[in-house]
Design a protein around this motif. Sequence first.
Motif, mmCIF file in Angstrom:
data_model
loop_
_atom_site.group_PDB
_atom_site.id
_atom_site.type_symbol
_atom_site.label_atom_id
_atom_site.label_comp_id
_atom_site.label_asym_id
_atom_site.label_seq_id
_atom_site.Cartn_x
_atom_site.Cartn_y
_atom_site.Cartn_z
ATOM 1 N N ASN A 142 -2.267 0.994 13.512
ATOM 2 C CA ASN A 142 -1.942 2.392 13.275
ATOM 3 C C ASN A 142 -0.470 2.622 12.988
ATOM 4 N N ILE A 143 0.239 1.570 12.752
ATOM 5 C CA ILE A 143 1.651 1.724 12.384
ATOM 6 C C ILE A 143 1.833 1.122 11.005
ATOM 7 N N VAL A 144 2.573 1.851 10.177
ATOM 8 C CA VAL A 144 2.810 1.392 8.808
ATOM 9 C C VAL A 144 3.567 0.068 8.831
ATOM 10 N N SER A 145 3.028 -0.928 8.177
ATOM 11 C CA SER A 145 3.703 -2.228 8.259
ATOM 12 C C SER A 145 4.760 -2.391 7.183
ATOM 13 N N LEU A 146 5.834 -3.032 7.619
ATOM 14 C CA LEU A 146 6.988 -3.255 6.761
ATOM 15 C C LEU A 146 6.830 -4.610 6.083
ATOM 16 N N HIS A 147 7.035 -4.662 4.768
ATOM 17 C CA HIS A 147 6.958 -5.943 4.072
ATOM 18 C C HIS A 147 8.291 -6.666 4.144
ATOM 19 N N HIS A 148 9.282 -6.048 3.530
ATOM 20 C CA HIS A 148 10.615 -6.611 3.665
ATOM 21 C C HIS A 148 11.655 -5.572 3.285
ATOM 22 N N ALA A 149 12.916 -5.917 3.489
ATOM 23 C CA ALA A 149 14.010 -4.997 3.164
ATOM 24 C C ALA A 149 14.992 -5.713 2.272
ATOM 25 N N GLY A 150 15.796 -4.914 1.582
ATOM 26 C CA GLY A 150 16.762 -5.569 0.703
ATOM 27 C C GLY A 150 17.850 -4.653 0.209
ATOM 28 N N GLN A 151 18.631 -5.182 -0.692
ATOM 29 C CA GLN A 151 19.753 -4.425 -1.248
ATOM 30 C C GLN A 151 19.904 -4.801 -2.711
#
Lengths: 933, 187
Positions: A142-151
């Motif tokens: 029930n929590i939105v899953s994070l794939h990855h982060a970047g810049q």
Amino acid sequence: MAMRKSLHEWKQAKEFYESCEQLTETEILHQLENSDLDFAIQLKIRQLIEKRHDEFELIESKNIHQLLPKERPLIGKNIGGYQLIKELGSGGMSTVYLAKKIDSKIQKHVAIKILSPYATADKYLQLFKREQQSLAQLNHNNIVSLHHAGQTEDGTHYLVMDHIQQARDIYHYSLEQKLDISQIAELIQLVAQTLSYAHRQNIIHRDLKPANILIDSNGTMKIVDFGIALFAKDANNRDSTRVFTLDSASPEQIQGEKIDFRTDIFSLGALLLQLLSLQSPTPKAKPSHYNPTNVSKHVSRLLAQTQLKPDLKNIIQTAMHIDRNRRYKSMDDFAKDLCRYLNNEPVSASPDSYFYRSKKFLQRNTLGSSLFGIIVLLVIVSALLSINNNAQLQSFEDRNKQSMLIIDALFEQADPFLSGKNSEELVTLLEKIEKEKLTVLASDKEFADYFYEKMTLVYNQNGNYHKALESKRKQIQLLSSGSKINQPRLFAKQSDELSLLHATGDYSQSISKAKTFLAKIAKYPELDPALTLNAYTTLSKCYSTLNRTAEDNLVLKQALSYMQEHPDLNPEFKADLLGSMAISYYKNNNKTLSNQLFDETIQLNRTLPNRKKTLVANLRNYATANVNYGDFAKAENLYQESISIIKTIDPKHPTLASVYFRYSALLARTNRLSKAKILIETAINILIEAQDDVELFMAYQYLASIFLRENNMLDALKSILLSHQHMQKQYSLDNSRMLKKFNLSMWILMIKPYQKHATEVLRFLNETDYSHSINTNEYKIFQVQQALISHSAVYNDHKLSLISHYLYDPKLSSNDKKIQWLQKHIELAKETANHYPEIIKAYLHVWMLEFKENNAIFSRYCQASSPWVNAQEFALKINLMQQCINYASRYNDKAPLKFNQVLDSLKQQTKVQTILEEFVNSLTNSNNTPHSL
Amino acid sequence: MQITHEITQLLESKDLTQKQHINELFDLLYLEIKAIARSQLNKLNPDQSLSATVLVNECYLKLNMASDLKLRNRKHFFCIAAKCMRYYLMDLLKGKSSQKREGHETELSLTQLTLEEELNIELYQLDEALNELEQIDPELARIVELRFFWGFSLDDIAKLFESNTAKVYQQWLMAKSLLLNLIDGDA
């Protein structure tokens, strides 16, 4: 408008300059030296001249629109291998886009959150980085899953997350799907469980609002935007930026204090409240002027307006408590309590008590298998069995001792005032017992006697007089049947019946029965004198309500002399008697006797033990009387005495509230409006917490009066409507009393902008049964009002408070002026009588009905000490009548058919012309001195 | 726009010198202008900056104020409109916009409004000073609002006030001087 000194000086400087139109600057300066202007102004003139040559770049080079940049949209751009398709939404410092992976066969969409390029770099960057970490840790359906982060190369930070298909936020989802209360509770329970998981990972959400809880196309709930979530250990960092939605923010958040898990509990509670009430869960406030107590008041008020079960209300109040130590200890506890609520199990948020638990038990089990009922039945049966086994008749107490103890335990209330608080559970249990033990009740006379006695008491406390009367009659029937009749007891119960008849508004029956009763017991002089006196009192009350003053006075006289003949009366009974007689004398305008009796009964009650309740009631009534006589100081002392008595026992007792709002009326009368308002609002808060609908109904009327005084029609109307809501919750009772209270509201509701509310109220009134009140004046007035509502001619376009005009118009300050004013209107009425539409005549009928028999009442209204509410009614009618007169002179309208019917029935009872004349005569003959008492 | 009718009525029927009616008009117009400004800003190309003239024309057309209006009323209308624009933009600046709570509407956020901190401060000061100027000579305040917040030229203003450009220019100088003094005074 007061200007600052320096501004005034600038103004003068400017004017001086302008007066020197054609001169050069040097010439102006020269003039200045020769003038005798203030030094400060001279200085300013010089400065004016100087700055004329300066550059004001801001406003001279461009206009503001040329200064505003426009953000370049990012649609179509490539971010970290994804192409942005469209914008999904934006918040304070970031925007979310729908995106798709470039050169990939998988067409799956993702959501990309991008930090706004204009956001100040460092501050938000910290938060942003944390978001990456925390989301990465969370792994939940029930929590939105994070794939990855970047810049990106140009420095733009972004997060790639799951895209939620057809996301609707929980608020709109709830509206769309028309979720009911338990469905909403279930959903929130799920959210709570999910958050419990996050808390266990040391993550606080901190920004729980509807927009952050989404439901996808499969109906799965997903929590998003842990965007400002902090790790628990970082919560001590005071510098953390405050970014959150105000609506569901907890007090500690707004005040910038340390945040912990419990702030999420508050926000979730607020969200639950918002979904159930469809209104903002917290009051609007500026963070600089924040007062947490306003929050709890707001929540109580919202909850009072709903139909939620007390358990759920308690859950919400626990979650949203402004003191975080009083909230749930963990999200888990919150979730568990919601679960219990849904399963009808006792909730930890509700105060625990025997009744509460048994009520819950009863609710969970069907009638047939009610364990509690079975226990009682068993006890009774065993008691009966034991009788059968013993030849001897045991005493009443022994035989049913156990069952009596159980029932008595039900009555145990620590309430010293024995207020009429709703004891629903008590009533339910008693009714269940009655059903199950019908055969027992039929056979065991003494038990039945005791049982019905108690039942009457409960219904009486609840204000359900009809049912009380029913029980009483069952008791009487029982007592008068069979071989061995207990005459004294029978008489006693018949005496009780008289009072109940009065309470249900059946005055004629009460009167005739009382008379018969008195005749009967005259033959039994050894009986308790209380019975006779009770009968007298009931008679007096009935006569008084029906305005049969002469008969009333007679009865009172008889009662007083009877009392003197029986000096050894029970002092408590005597005190009660004196109290009610004092009231009767007051109603009959016998000030001397009334005051005397009041003083006596109050003195008596002060000395007797355990008479606080009655004492307070006496003080209150006496105070009301004094207000009407204009003895404000005395009244105030009385109010204050009652307040101090109640406060020492329980500062949150509903009786205190009822004193408060009467006291506030006095304050309003003596122009201490702000204090009056504070008192009423305190009173209302007490009553809301105590869930006392009976008094809340009155309190809102008083609040409405104050708003009217301030010309605030809208708030007055809102208060009246709130008052009606509470009225609906009463069992009622005396319909004529109810009608009287409605009359005032109805007149106000006839003012044009509030017409639609009038029809609503009318609909409600039409559903009530008035069979007992048809002969009363109030009912007649009500009929006229009904007719008036359907005839739009009467509606008043003025927005000014008519009441204020009458009561507070400085031109109408003295009594004679008021009487003159009234006389003038009556003269006008007389003159134009021939041109009146029927509607106005009917109006006058009603007016006359109220006052024709008792000129004294009218005089009282004219005095400054008129009863607050009645004076308003009166003034409102006067002014509305004026409107009718005006209307009549403009149009020649015919009244609708319905109206003529009412008019006819009224005509049969009164004669217009003579009454009008009589009335006007009596006015012109009367002096300005108060009616002699 | 259902309020249009009410605005027209207000402008034509009532005596606009009465403060109460001006306030009523103001309340009505404020919402209108906010709505117009918002739609305007959304339509623009990335490379184009907002043109005040465009905005003014849009407003004018949409509110359907043809030459039917008496001249005095036109002046009042624009004065109030300029005031509205000023309040709206200052609200944006102060971040008071309620649109954030409405959720997903595109809107000039605080960070987008200005380029530097300095500019922000200057605008605040101007706002304060204008309030004071209002007390000294309301007409001067109007002129500044019409020029800076609404985008009229001095010629436009002169026509609106039934005056001549030279006179308005003198007033402008006076206003500017006062503003500068007021700002300096408090600094």
